[in-house]
Design a protein around this motif. Sequence first.
Motif, mmCIF file in Angstrom:
data_model
loop_
_atom_site.group_PDB
_atom_site.id
_atom_site.type_symbol
_atom_site.label_atom_id
_atom_site.label_comp_id
_atom_site.label_asym_id
_atom_site.label_seq_id
_atom_site.Cartn_x
_atom_site.Cartn_y
_atom_site.Cartn_z
ATOM 1 N N VAL A 179 2.695 28.097 -61.867
ATOM 2 C CA VAL A 179 2.581 26.855 -62.644
ATOM 3 C C VAL A 179 1.741 27.037 -63.905
ATOM 4 O O VAL A 179 1.647 26.132 -64.730
ATOM 5 C CB VAL A 179 1.996 25.700 -61.790
ATOM 6 C CG1 VAL A 179 2.837 25.472 -60.560
ATOM 7 C CG2 VAL A 179 0.539 25.963 -61.419
ATOM 8 N N MET A 180 1.143 28.205 -64.056
ATOM 9 C CA MET A 180 0.310 28.447 -65.231
ATOM 10 C C MET A 180 1.160 28.653 -66.472
ATOM 11 O O MET A 180 2.323 29.059 -66.399
ATOM 12 C CB MET A 180 -0.573 29.676 -65.001
ATOM 13 C CG MET A 180 -1.629 29.469 -63.926
ATOM 14 S SD MET A 180 -2.607 30.971 -63.640
ATOM 15 C CE MET A 180 -3.648 30.454 -62.271
ATOM 16 N N LYS A 181 0.564 28.390 -67.637
ATOM 17 C CA LYS A 181 1.243 28.602 -68.907
ATOM 18 C C LYS A 181 1.455 30.094 -69.144
ATOM 19 O O LYS A 181 0.629 30.924 -68.744
ATOM 20 C CB LYS A 181 0.404 27.998 -70.038
ATOM 21 C CG LYS A 181 0.261 26.493 -69.958
ATOM 22 C CD LYS A 181 -0.804 25.968 -70.897
ATOM 23 C CE LYS A 181 -0.378 26.042 -72.334
ATOM 24 N NZ LYS A 181 -1.346 25.358 -73.237
ATOM 25 N N LYS A 182 2.544 30.437 -69.796
ATOM 26 C CA LYS A 182 2.854 31.850 -70.013
ATOM 27 C C LYS A 182 1.859 32.539 -70.941
ATOM 28 O O LYS A 182 1.730 33.755 -70.923
ATOM 29 C CB LYS A 182 4.282 31.995 -70.561
ATOM 30 C CG LYS A 182 5.349 31.738 -69.505
ATOM 31 C CD LYS A 182 6.725 32.159 -69.984
ATOM 32 C CE LYS A 182 7.743 32.016 -68.859
ATOM 33 N NZ LYS A 182 9.097 32.451 -69.282
ATOM 34 N N ASN A 183 1.158 31.744 -71.734
ATOM 35 C CA ASN A 183 0.184 32.351 -72.648
ATOM 36 C C ASN A 183 -1.218 32.425 -72.026
ATOM 37 O O ASN A 183 -2.184 32.779 -72.700
ATOM 38 C CB ASN A 183 0.112 31.556 -73.954
ATOM 39 C CG ASN A 183 -0.530 30.187 -73.774
ATOM 40 O OD1 ASN A 183 -0.304 29.525 -72.767
ATOM 41 N ND2 ASN A 183 -1.333 29.762 -74.731
ATOM 42 N N LEU A 184 -1.337 32.098 -70.728
ATOM 43 C CA LEU A 184 -2.661 32.035 -70.103
ATOM 44 C C LEU A 184 -3.329 33.400 -70.001
ATOM 45 O O LEU A 184 -2.683 34.405 -69.686
ATOM 46 C CB LEU A 184 -2.570 31.434 -68.696
ATOM 47 C CG LEU A 184 -3.940 31.356 -67.995
ATOM 48 C CD1 LEU A 184 -4.340 29.920 -67.745
ATOM 49 C CD2 LEU A 184 -3.951 32.140 -66.700
ATOM 50 N N ILE A 185 -4.628 33.411 -70.256
ATOM 51 C CA ILE A 185 -5.473 34.590 -70.027
ATOM 52 C C ILE A 185 -6.419 34.248 -68.888
ATOM 53 O O ILE A 185 -7.163 33.269 -68.952
ATOM 54 C CB ILE A 185 -6.273 34.948 -71.291
ATOM 55 C CG1 ILE A 185 -5.329 35.362 -72.419
ATOM 56 C CG2 ILE A 185 -7.281 36.066 -70.994
ATOM 57 C CD1 ILE A 185 -6.010 35.480 -73.769
ATOM 58 N N LEU A 186 -6.405 35.051 -67.825
ATOM 59 C CA LEU A 186 -7.226 34.817 -66.634
ATOM 60 C C LEU A 186 -8.407 35.774 -66.634
ATOM 61 O O LEU A 186 -8.241 36.990 -66.751
ATOM 62 C CB LEU A 186 -6.383 35.041 -65.376
ATOM 63 C CG LEU A 186 -7.101 34.924 -64.033
ATOM 64 C CD1 LEU A 186 -7.525 33.484 -63.777
ATOM 65 C CD2 LEU A 186 -6.201 35.409 -62.896
ATOM 66 N N ILE A 187 -9.616 35.238 -66.493
ATOM 67 C CA ILE A 187 -10.837 36.043 -66.453
ATOM 68 C C ILE A 187 -11.532 35.802 -65.113
ATOM 69 O O ILE A 187 -11.905 34.671 -64.796
ATOM 70 C CB ILE A 187 -11.807 35.681 -67.601
ATOM 71 C CG1 ILE A 187 -11.110 35.766 -68.979
ATOM 72 C CG2 ILE A 187 -13.046 36.572 -67.542
ATOM 73 C CD1 ILE A 187 -10.686 37.158 -69.378
ATOM 74 N N ASN A 188 -11.746 36.869 -64.352
ATOM 75 C CA ASN A 188 -12.424 36.745 -63.056
ATOM 76 C C ASN A 188 -13.696 37.581 -63.050
ATOM 77 O O ASN A 188 -13.654 38.811 -63.096
ATOM 78 C CB ASN A 188 -11.509 37.197 -61.916
ATOM 79 C CG ASN A 188 -12.124 36.937 -60.546
ATOM 80 O OD1 ASN A 188 -13.133 36.236 -60.433
ATOM 81 N ND2 ASN A 188 -11.528 37.503 -59.503
ATOM 82 N N VAL A 189 -14.844 36.885 -62.978
ATOM 83 C CA VAL A 189 -16.141 37.563 -62.920
ATOM 84 C C VAL A 189 -16.925 37.136 -61.675
ATOM 85 O O VAL A 189 -18.136 37.309 -61.619
ATOM 86 C CB VAL A 189 -16.990 37.278 -64.187
ATOM 87 C CG1 VAL A 189 -16.413 37.977 -65.397
ATOM 88 C CG2 VAL A 189 -17.120 35.770 -64.431
#
Length: 306
Positions: free
Chosen positions: A217-227
């Motif tokens: 469901v996320m946008k195709k341009n999404l950048i995911l950051i996991n810290v």
Amino acid sequence: MKKKILVTWRLLIDDFDKYKHLFEKNNISYDFLHVKQYAAVKDLIKIISKYDGIICGDDQLDKKVLSKANKLKIISKWGTGLDSIDLEYAKQKNIKVFNSPGAFTDSVADHALALMFSITRNIHHNYSDILKGVWSKRICTNLTGKTVGIIGFGKIGRMIKKRLSGYKVKFLINDLKKQKIKTTSKNNIFKNSDILFLSVDLNNKSKHMITKKELKVMKKNLILINVCRGQVVDIDDLYIALKNRLITAAGLDVFAKEPVNKNNKILKLNNCIVTSHNAFNSESVISLINKTTVSNLLNGFKNIKK
């Protein structure tokens, strides 16, 4: 009566000469256990019964280990995260657990933004091009007008927002606890964010928070950051989403299994950058947390006497 402790955290072991006099003064002896990443159950279960206290990193202090810790009274965790410790069982055994809340807020927030900018400004690709002799002019992304989602609005989440508040971005915030600012559902964040920061604690509700269901469901341009913790994201589902460009890119500082295997397929993707669970690692705070961790242990023993 003399007490004995185990020290497993490498950054404190490296700096331990500064604190020897404090342990001698308090009649405490110590052993070092040198580990690459953390002490596993198999490392600890054979020896934990000898110790009254432990200064640890992300060591696996689960019920199996703690059930053998017949003398253990104090666990002093270097840093903040306590998910590797069975806190409920420790409480049953009257083992006091200490950490350093907020110790790495600035460091981790800075690292999260570094991952983001490396992706949005194509820094890692541009550098790689130059090393190959290619003077590339890659198109980059500005933050202006973007929607930034933050899931987990504790100290780190709030600092990420503070760092980004000078940019012309819209924030969507989610947290389990009631906040003073407006919050929204995770699903709304998944659907509308251009950049998504994960800064949650690891618990039953956050484990595998991000799976193929959420990624779809996320946008195709999404950048995911996991810290925060690797277990928050299903790494296999993330790999598929990145490979098929369901989302644009990811920046990861954490993995469910660390160190990450050099053959891990996610390392072969050109739209995922990774670091070695190193967001905390800033010179300015290491000596401070060493001191705090030692103080937590010593004060814990003093309070038991009282």
